[in-house]
Scaffold this active site. Structure first.
Site, PDB file in Angstrom:
ATOM      1  N   HIS A   1       7.104  28.127  45.962  1.00 24.30           N
ATOM      2  CA  HIS A   1       6.620  28.724  47.203  1.00 24.30           C
ATOM      3  C   HIS A   1       6.871  30.231  47.193  1.00 24.30           C
ATOM      4  CE1 HIS A   1      10.799  27.468  47.975  1.00 24.30           C
ATOM      5  NE2 HIS A   1      10.864  28.485  48.808  1.00 24.30           N
TER       6      HIS A   1
ATOM      7  N   HIS B   1      13.292  22.794  50.612  1.00 27.86           N
ATOM      8  CA  HIS B   1      14.514  23.093  49.856  1.00 27.86           C
ATOM      9  C   HIS B   1      15.311  21.811  49.669  1.00 27.86           C
ATOM     10  CE1 HIS B   1      13.362  27.090  51.414  1.00 27.86           C
ATOM     11  NE2 HIS B   1      13.782  27.478  50.231  1.00 27.86           N
TER      12      HIS B   1
ATOM     13  N   HIS C   1      11.121  34.409  53.406  1.00 28.04           N
ATOM     14  CA  HIS C   1       9.783  33.874  53.171  1.00 28.04           C
ATOM     15  C   HIS C   1       8.805  34.518  54.139  1.00 28.04           C
ATOM     16  CE1 HIS C   1      12.749  30.706  52.192  1.00 28.04           C
ATOM     17  NE2 HIS C   1      11.976  30.500  51.144  1.00 28.04           N
TER      18      HIS C   1
ATOM     19  N   TYR D   1      11.565  32.511  39.877  1.00 20.35           N
ATOM     20  CA  TYR D   1      12.745  31.845  39.320  1.00 20.35           C
ATOM     21  C   TYR D   1      12.849  30.422  39.854  1.00 20.35           C
ATOM     22  CZ  TYR D   1      15.203  32.073  43.758  1.00 20.35           C
ATOM     23  OH  TYR D   1      15.563  31.877  45.065  1.00 20.35           O
TER      24      TYR D   1
ATOM     25  N   GLU E   1      16.109  25.859  44.311  1.00 16.89           N
ATOM     26  CA  GLU E   1      15.285  26.966  44.806  1.00 16.89           C
ATOM     27  C   GLU E   1      14.215  27.192  43.747  1.00 16.89           C
ATOM     28  OE1 GLU E   1      14.502  28.603  47.242  1.00 16.89           O
ATOM     29  OE2 GLU E   1      16.155  29.203  48.504  1.00 16.89           O
TER      30      GLU E   1
ATOM     31  N   TRP F   1      19.373  34.169  41.447  1.00 18.81           N
ATOM     32  CA  TRP F   1      18.162  35.016  41.434  1.00 18.81           C
ATOM     33  C   TRP F   1      18.543  36.482  41.266  1.00 18.81           C
ATOM     34  CZ3 TRP F   1      19.761  32.048  45.542  1.00 18.81           C
ATOM     35  CH2 TRP F   1      20.249  32.719  46.669  1.00 18.81           C
TER      36      TRP F   1
ATOM     37  N   GLU G   1      18.263  39.677  60.133  1.00 17.46           N
ATOM     38  CA  GLU G   1      19.504  39.312  59.444  1.00 17.46           C
ATOM     39  C   GLU G   1      20.560  40.405  59.483  1.00 17.46           C
ATOM     40  OE1 GLU G   1      19.157  37.634  55.542  1.00 17.46           O
ATOM     41  OE2 GLU G   1      17.404  36.428  56.069  1.00 17.46           O
TER      42      GLU G   1
ATOM     43  N   CYS H   1      16.863  38.132  51.453  1.00 18.72           N
ATOM     44  CA  CYS H   1      15.764  37.347  50.897  1.00 18.72           C
ATOM     45  C   CYS H   1      15.110  36.595  52.047  1.00 18.72           C
ATOM     46  CB  CYS H   1      16.276  36.337  49.876  1.00 18.72           C
ATOM     47  SG  CYS H   1      17.110  37.077  48.464  1.00 18.72           S
TER      48      CYS H   1
ATOM     49  N   GLU I   1      10.973  29.727  43.542  1.00 19.62           N
ATOM     50  CA  GLU I   1      10.232  30.727  44.301  1.00 19.62           C
ATOM     51  C   GLU I   1       9.478  31.713  43.418  1.00 19.62           C
ATOM     52  OE1 GLU I   1      12.964  30.899  48.314  1.00 19.62           O
ATOM     53  OE2 GLU I   1      13.297  32.455  46.803  1.00 19.62           O
TER      54      GLU I   1
END
Length: 194
Positions: free
Chosen positions: A33, A26, A70, A105, A115, A162, A88, A68, A117
């Site tokens: 990714h 980032h 990964h 995006y 970003e 996003w 979270e 959001c 992704e």
């Protein structure tokens, strides 16, 4: 000893190219990714919004969709959604459905951080209150879906880039978010297929 979290790098067709430490991907030259976005709903069809913690590297303090994240290398996306919602927001998930399997995006912050992704989108149903982790989330709010979607589409709500792109695609799935048809897992990018 904890090892650094890695993300899955992908090409434009969604094939895995390898992995890289999350902390390295980032910046101003962010490689494409694999990630995910999720929209958490209660049984009344209200969506859970989160304000990103003020110390986050990307979009600190910005309101966005529920969660959001990964997937870890080799981790199914659905499992990553459940893992991150627990971490979270302290949520136990009743149901996770893939709704936008090919969303991608690229967004650039004012300071040049990017970003980039390939980011399938999930609908999640819960029957519990969120317990935000202050390391990740500054604040939460529940909002009726129509009010939220209208506010985003009319430019009345300040929201992450996003999320601004995802909401019109979600609205196309129907007025009732609890009735959106799940997408087949076979439509996921190759790197994300179970």
């Amino acid at each position: 000893m904890t090892t650094e979290e890695h993300v899955v790098l992908v090409d434009r067709a969604g094939h895995a190219l390898g992995t890289a430490p999350k902390t390295s991907v980032h910046g101003q030259e962010t490689p494409l990714h694999l990630a995910f976005s999720s929209y958490v709903f209660d049984r009344e069809g209200r969506v859970l919004l989160t304000r990103r913690a003020d110390h986050k590297i990307t979009w600190p303090g910005v309101w966005t969709n529920s969660c959001c994240g990964h997937p870890l290398p080799g981790e199914p996306l659905e499992n990553a959604v459940v893992r991150r919602l627990s971490y979270e927001l302290g949520l136990e998930v009743e149901r996770v459905d893939l709704v936008l399997p090919t969303f991608a995006y690229r967004a650039v912050m004012a300071n040049g951080i990017v970003e980039h992704e390939l980011c399938p989108v999930y609908r999640v149903i819960v029957d519990a209150s969120a317990r935000p982790n202050p390391d990740e989330v500054g604040e939460v709010a529940w909002m009726p879906w129509k009010e939220f979607a209208d506010g985003v589409q009319n430019g009345l709500l300040a929201i992450s880039p996003w999320c601004r792109e995802q909401v019109p695609l979600l609205v196309e799935l129907g007025a009732d978010p609890l009735a959106w048809p799940p997408a087949p897992a076979a439509e996921l990018p190759p790197a994300a297929r179970p």
